[in-house]
Structures are given as C-alpha cells and as structure tokens.
Design a protein around this motif. Structure first.
Motif, PDB file in Angstrom:
ATOM      1  N   LEU A  25      58.197  26.668  36.719  1.00 22.37           N
ATOM      2  CA  LEU A  25      57.084  27.535  37.093  1.00 22.37           C
ATOM      3  C   LEU A  25      55.909  27.375  36.140  1.00 22.37           C
ATOM      4  CD1 LEU A  25      55.817  29.858  38.718  1.00 22.37           C
ATOM      5  CD2 LEU A  25      57.079  31.458  37.264  1.00 22.37           C
ATOM      6  N   SER A  26      56.212  27.326  34.842  1.00 22.98           N
ATOM      7  CA  SER A  26      55.140  27.244  33.848  1.00 22.98           C
ATOM      8  C   SER A  26      54.500  25.866  33.769  1.00 22.98           C
ATOM      9  CB  SER A  26      55.689  27.628  32.459  1.00 22.98           C
ATOM     10  OG  SER A  26      56.692  26.716  32.046  1.00 22.98           O
ATOM     11  N   SER A  27      55.189  24.842  34.287  1.00 28.57           N
ATOM     12  CA  SER A  27      54.663  23.477  34.194  1.00 28.57           C
ATOM     13  C   SER A  27      53.856  23.063  35.425  1.00 28.57           C
ATOM     14  CB  SER A  27      55.805  22.476  33.988  1.00 28.57           C
ATOM     15  OG  SER A  27      56.687  22.475  35.100  1.00 28.57           O
ATOM     16  N   THR A  28      53.798  23.922  36.432  1.00 28.00           N
ATOM     17  CA  THR A  28      53.002  23.637  37.622  1.00 28.00           C
ATOM     18  C   THR A  28      51.808  24.585  37.675  1.00 28.00           C
ATOM     19  OG1 THR A  28      54.207  25.186  39.036  1.00 28.00           O
ATOM     20  CG2 THR A  28      55.112  22.961  38.833  1.00 28.00           C
ATOM     21  N   ARG A  29      50.959  24.366  38.656  1.00 30.08           N
ATOM     22  CA  ARG A  29      49.790  25.226  38.816  1.00 30.08           C
ATOM     23  C   ARG A  29      50.110  26.504  39.575  1.00 30.08           C
ATOM     24  NH1 ARG A  29      44.829  21.037  40.340  1.00 30.08           N
ATOM     25  NH2 ARG A  29      44.886  19.839  38.390  1.00 30.08           N
ATOM     26  N   LEU A  30      51.361  26.675  39.960  1.00 32.16           N
ATOM     27  CA  LEU A  30      51.712  27.849  40.741  1.00 32.16           C
ATOM     28  C   LEU A  30      51.460  29.131  39.959  1.00 32.16           C
ATOM     29  CD1 LEU A  30      52.829  28.475  43.551  1.00 32.16           C
ATOM     30  CD2 LEU A  30      55.099  28.631  42.534  1.00 32.16           C
ATOM     31  N   TRP A  31      51.758  29.107  38.658  1.00 32.77           N
ATOM     32  CA  TRP A  31      51.523  30.306  37.855  1.00 32.77           C
ATOM     33  C   TRP A  31      50.033  30.626  37.791  1.00 32.77           C
ATOM     34  CZ3 TRP A  31      48.333  30.560  33.666  1.00 32.77           C
ATOM     35  CH2 TRP A  31      47.932  29.344  33.085  1.00 32.77           C
ATOM     36  N   LEU A  32      49.184  29.559  37.770  1.00 34.11           N
ATOM     37  CA  LEU A  32      47.740  29.775  37.730  1.00 34.11           C
ATOM     38  C   LEU A  32      47.245  30.389  39.031  1.00 34.11           C
ATOM     39  CD1 LEU A  32      44.992  29.447  36.401  1.00 34.11           C
ATOM     40  CD2 LEU A  32      44.917  27.098  37.268  1.00 34.11           C
ATOM     41  N   TRP A  33      47.765  29.861  40.169  1.00 32.23           N
ATOM     42  CA  TRP A  33      47.385  30.436  41.448  1.00 32.23           C
ATOM     43  C   TRP A  33      47.873  31.872  41.556  1.00 32.23           C
ATOM     44  CZ3 TRP A  33      43.602  28.202  43.581  1.00 32.23           C
ATOM     45  CH2 TRP A  33      43.468  26.814  43.594  1.00 32.23           C
ATOM     46  N   GLY A  34      49.045  32.134  40.989  1.00 34.84           N
ATOM     47  CA  GLY A  34      49.555  33.497  40.993  1.00 34.84           C
ATOM     48  C   GLY A  34      48.669  34.434  40.179  1.00 34.84           C
ATOM     49  N   LEU A  35      48.246  33.966  39.014  1.00 35.95           N
ATOM     50  CA  LEU A  35      47.366  34.774  38.165  1.00 35.95           C
ATOM     51  C   LEU A  35      46.037  35.048  38.867  1.00 35.95           C
ATOM     52  CD1 LEU A  35      46.606  36.099  35.476  1.00 35.95           C
ATOM     53  CD2 LEU A  35      45.921  33.832  34.641  1.00 35.95           C
ATOM     54  N   LEU A  36      45.468  34.001  39.467  1.00 36.47           N
ATOM     55  CA  LEU A  36      44.197  34.170  40.164  1.00 36.47           C
ATOM     56  C   LEU A  36      44.355  35.108  41.363  1.00 36.47           C
ATOM     57  CD1 LEU A  36      42.825  30.494  40.114  1.00 36.47           C
ATOM     58  CD2 LEU A  36      42.092  32.435  38.707  1.00 36.47           C
ATOM     59  N   GLY A  37      45.489  34.979  42.067  1.00 37.42           N
ATOM     60  CA  GLY A  37      45.738  35.860  43.206  1.00 37.42           C
ATOM     61  C   GLY A  37      45.857  37.314  42.788  1.00 37.42           C
ATOM     62  N   ALA A  38      46.549  37.558  41.681  1.00 37.17           N
ATOM     63  CA  ALA A  38      46.710  38.927  41.186  1.00 37.17           C
ATOM     64  C   ALA A  38      45.368  39.506  40.740  1.00 37.17           C
ATOM     65  CB  ALA A  38      47.706  38.940  40.028  1.00 37.17           C
ATOM     66  N   LEU A  39      44.586  38.698  40.030  1.00 36.67           N
ATOM     67  CA  LEU A  39      43.274  39.163  39.573  1.00 36.67           C
ATOM     68  C   LEU A  39      42.349  39.436  40.761  1.00 36.67           C
ATOM     69  CD1 LEU A  39      42.672  36.770  36.535  1.00 36.67           C
ATOM     70  CD2 LEU A  39      43.239  39.210  36.453  1.00 36.67           C
ATOM     71  N   ALA A  40      42.419  38.564  41.780  1.00 36.92           N
ATOM     72  CA  ALA A  40      41.572  38.745  42.964  1.00 36.92           C
ATOM     73  C   ALA A  40      41.975  39.994  43.737  1.00 36.92           C
ATOM     74  CB  ALA A  40      41.666  37.514  43.860  1.00 36.92           C
ATOM     75  N   THR A  41      43.289  40.252  43.829  1.00 36.33           N
ATOM     76  CA  THR A  41      43.761  41.426  44.557  1.00 36.33           C
ATOM     77  C   THR A  41      43.323  42.711  43.865  1.00 36.33           C
ATOM     78  OG1 THR A  41      45.693  40.218  45.376  1.00 36.33           O
ATOM     79  CG2 THR A  41      45.791  42.618  45.446  1.00 36.33           C
ATOM     80  N   GLY A  42      43.537  42.766  42.559  1.00 42.12           N
ATOM     81  CA  GLY A  42      43.070  43.933  41.816  1.00 42.12           C
ATOM     82  C   GLY A  42      41.557  44.028  41.806  1.00 42.12           C
ATOM     83  N   GLY A  43      40.888  42.854  41.735  1.00 42.36           N
ATOM     84  CA  GLY A  43      39.428  42.829  41.738  1.00 42.36           C
ATOM     85  C   GLY A  43      38.843  43.318  43.048  1.00 42.36           C
ATOM     86  N   LEU A  44      39.580  43.114  44.158  1.00 40.11           N
ATOM     87  CA  LEU A  44      39.101  43.605  45.453  1.00 40.11           C
ATOM     88  C   LEU A  44      38.974  45.121  45.437  1.00 40.11           C
ATOM     89  CD1 LEU A  44      38.468  43.193  48.481  1.00 40.11           C
ATOM     90  CD2 LEU A  44      40.931  43.363  48.910  1.00 40.11           C
ATOM     91  N   VAL A  45      39.957  45.783  44.851  1.00 37.58           N
ATOM     92  CA  VAL A  45      39.902  47.240  44.747  1.00 37.58           C
ATOM     93  C   VAL A  45      38.693  47.668  43.928  1.00 37.58           C
ATOM     94  CG1 VAL A  45      41.117  49.296  43.912  1.00 37.58           C
ATOM     95  CG2 VAL A  45      42.406  47.430  44.987  1.00 37.58           C
ATOM     96  N   PHE A  46      38.462  46.978  42.818  1.00 36.45           N
ATOM     97  CA  PHE A  46      37.316  47.286  41.965  1.00 36.45           C
ATOM     98  C   PHE A  46      36.001  47.093  42.715  1.00 36.45           C
ATOM     99  CE2 PHE A  46      34.196  45.432  38.887  1.00 36.45           C
ATOM    100  CZ  PHE A  46      33.814  46.635  38.310  1.00 36.45           C
ATOM    101  N   LEU A  47      35.889  45.972  43.435  1.00 38.25           N
ATOM    102  CA  LEU A  47      34.664  45.673  44.176  1.00 38.25           C
ATOM    103  C   LEU A  47      34.383  46.726  45.244  1.00 38.25           C
ATOM    104  CD1 LEU A  47      32.329  43.736  44.816  1.00 38.25           C
ATOM    105  CD2 LEU A  47      33.879  42.489  46.331  1.00 38.25           C
ATOM    106  N   LEU A  48      35.414  47.081  46.010  1.00 36.05           N
ATOM    107  CA  LEU A  48      35.233  48.088  47.054  1.00 36.05           C
ATOM    108  C   LEU A  48      34.886  49.448  46.452  1.00 36.05           C
ATOM    109  CD1 LEU A  48      38.194  47.162  49.431  1.00 36.05           C
ATOM    110  CD2 LEU A  48      35.768  46.630  49.733  1.00 36.05           C
ATOM    111  N   ALA A  49      35.489  49.753  45.299  1.00 35.01           N
ATOM    112  CA  ALA A  49      35.191  51.021  44.642  1.00 35.01           C
ATOM    113  C   ALA A  49      33.751  51.050  44.139  1.00 35.01           C
ATOM    114  CB  ALA A  49      36.156  51.253  43.485  1.00 35.01           C
TER     115      ALA A  49
END
Length: 269
Positions: free
Chosen positions: A18-42
């Motif tokens: 997991l740590s040697s592929t880009r999957l963790w990076l996509w996961g991090l970006l996905g989590a930040l984007a999901t939380g960021g959506l709430v912030f943006l709408l707020a």
C-alpha cells in the motif's frame, strides 16, 4: 511457518504494498477532497443554495452539511476494490498465494490492513470536515446548530462508515477480481443503482437495508430520502444508527465469505 507468523508477514507485506504505490496518495487526496467539500459548502452557506437550505445556525443545516461527506463514501470502497483487483491484473497475487496457500489467511490479512487504512481515511475526512464547519461558522459569525457532542458523535459515525466501505470494497474486489468490471459495477451501483430504486414506489421499501440506506441510517443523513419524498414518492423510514452499522458489517461479512468460497474453487488467472 505457523499460521500466526504467516498472517503477520502477509499484513506487513500488504502494508508495504500500500505504501509503495500511489493508492495511499489517491486515498489521502480523496479524504481531503471529501472533507474539503463540507468546508466549501459551509463557506458558501446552505441558505445560498438553489433551492435554499437550512443554514449553519440550524441543526438541520449542520447535519445536512456533515452528511454530504457520506455521499462520497463510494470513494474508499473504490480504493479498496482497486487495491485487490490490481493484484489480479498485474498477477502479483500469484506470488502471494505461493507464499501463503491458505487463501482465507490472505483475505483476512488484506481486510485487517485496509480496516486500518479505512479508519485513517475516515479520521482525515472527519477532522477536515469538522474543522471546516468550525471555521465557516466563525467566518459567518454564527454558532453551529448542533451541540459539540452531537457533531463529534456524527463525525465518529462517519469514520465508522468510511472504514466499513473500505472493507466492503476489498471484499467486493476479492469476489469479482476483474478490475475494470469491479469498478464499473461498484461505481454504477453507488452513482445510480440505489437512487433509482428509491424512486420506485413499493420497491424502495428495501432501501434502508441497502448499503446507501444503511449508511444514511448510521449517520442520520436523510437528505436524499427527503428530496425524493418531496417529489410525492413515499419513502421508507431509515434504520437506527446501530442497525445501520450492523447491516453494513453484514454486507462485508457476506462479501468476504463469498470471496473466500469462490477463491478456493478458482485458479489465479
């Protein structure tokens, strides 16, 4: 090598993969984007939506914004599916099975590692979304419509949902194995499947027991069901939070058992 030692080695290998592929990076970006959506709408303010929604200062507005993060729960499910199907696509799973012929142990190791990964994903979403709401409320000069304890409780349930969806994705990927097919089926289901069922009177009685409906029950996010009911279609009552959690865990268990059973009868291709 004992079964415990093998399981430990498999979990370590899975974590390194997991740590040697880009999957963790996509996961991090996905989590930040999901939380960021709430912030943006707020920051935009629900009262400025079209049509207008209850504002941050109301309980309904705060809960609605937090629930928006749950609408993107399919993202960790897709990441979990990709983590497994990519091994079949690139044939690296063959070496894993040569090292550990017991396929149930391999699947259990994957589920264990991605339970932690899903938990981390959910925590990031919850922290970003929660902080975003506090910042937005401060900027708008209002207080959140829910007590802090209720907001924290909602965020905890959101973390649990993201974790379970990650596990569901892993089990589904192990069951279907073909990466393109798995992603199309999973993405199509979460994008359209449940919503279409919710629009069919009578048939929508099963909605509370589907993954999306159970998630809505777990988090208390009723926006989708309410939007459908306002169009004149009767919608069923959602499950309670504990029952919603049990239904989601049941899907993970069923998918894992099916994946285990089918893997014993199929060659790696």
């Amino acid at each position: 090598m004992t079964r415990v030692t093998t399981a430990t080695a498999l979990m370590s290998a899975e974590a390194r993969r997991l740590s040697s592929t880009r999957l963790w990076l996509w996961g991090l970006l996905g989590a930040l984007a999901t939380g960021g959506l709430v912030f943006l709408l707020a920051m935009v303010g629900p009262e400025n939506f079209d049509p207008p929604m209850p504002g941050l200062a109301t309980a309904a507005g705060t809960q609605m914004l937090l629930g928006m993060a749950g609408l993107l729960a399919f993202v960790p499910a897709l990441l979990g599916t990709t983590a497994v199907t990519a091994e079949y696509r690139h044939q690296t799973i063959t070496f894993t099975y040569l090292f550990a012929p017991r396929r149930g142990t391999v699947l259990a190791a994957k589920l264990s590692v991605y339970a932690l990964a899903g938990l981390a994903y959910g925590v990031i979403v919850a922290v970003v979304a929660g902080a975003g709401l506090v910042v937005a409320a401060s900027v708008h000069g209002v207080s959140l419509g829910l007590p802090t304890s209720d907001v924290v409780g909602f965020l905890v349930r959101l973390v649990a949902m993201m974790t379970v969806y990650t596990l569901l994705g892993v089990a589904f990927g192990a069951l279907l194995r073909n990466q393109v097919t798995a992603l199309v089926v999973l993405g199509g289901y979460f994008y359209m499947g449940e919503t279409l069922l919710l629009l069919i009177p009578g048939v929508n009685a099963v909605y509370p027991f589907l993954p999306g409906g159970a998630s809505a029950g777990l988090t208390g996010f009723t926006y989708v069901a309410q939007a459908v009911s306002q169009s004149g279609i009767s919608t069923p009552h959602l499950l309670s939070a504990p029952l919603g959690a049990l239904v989601l865990l049941g899907y993970v268990a069923v998918a894992a058992v099916l994946a285990f059973g089918t893997s014993l009868r199929r060659d790696v291709t």
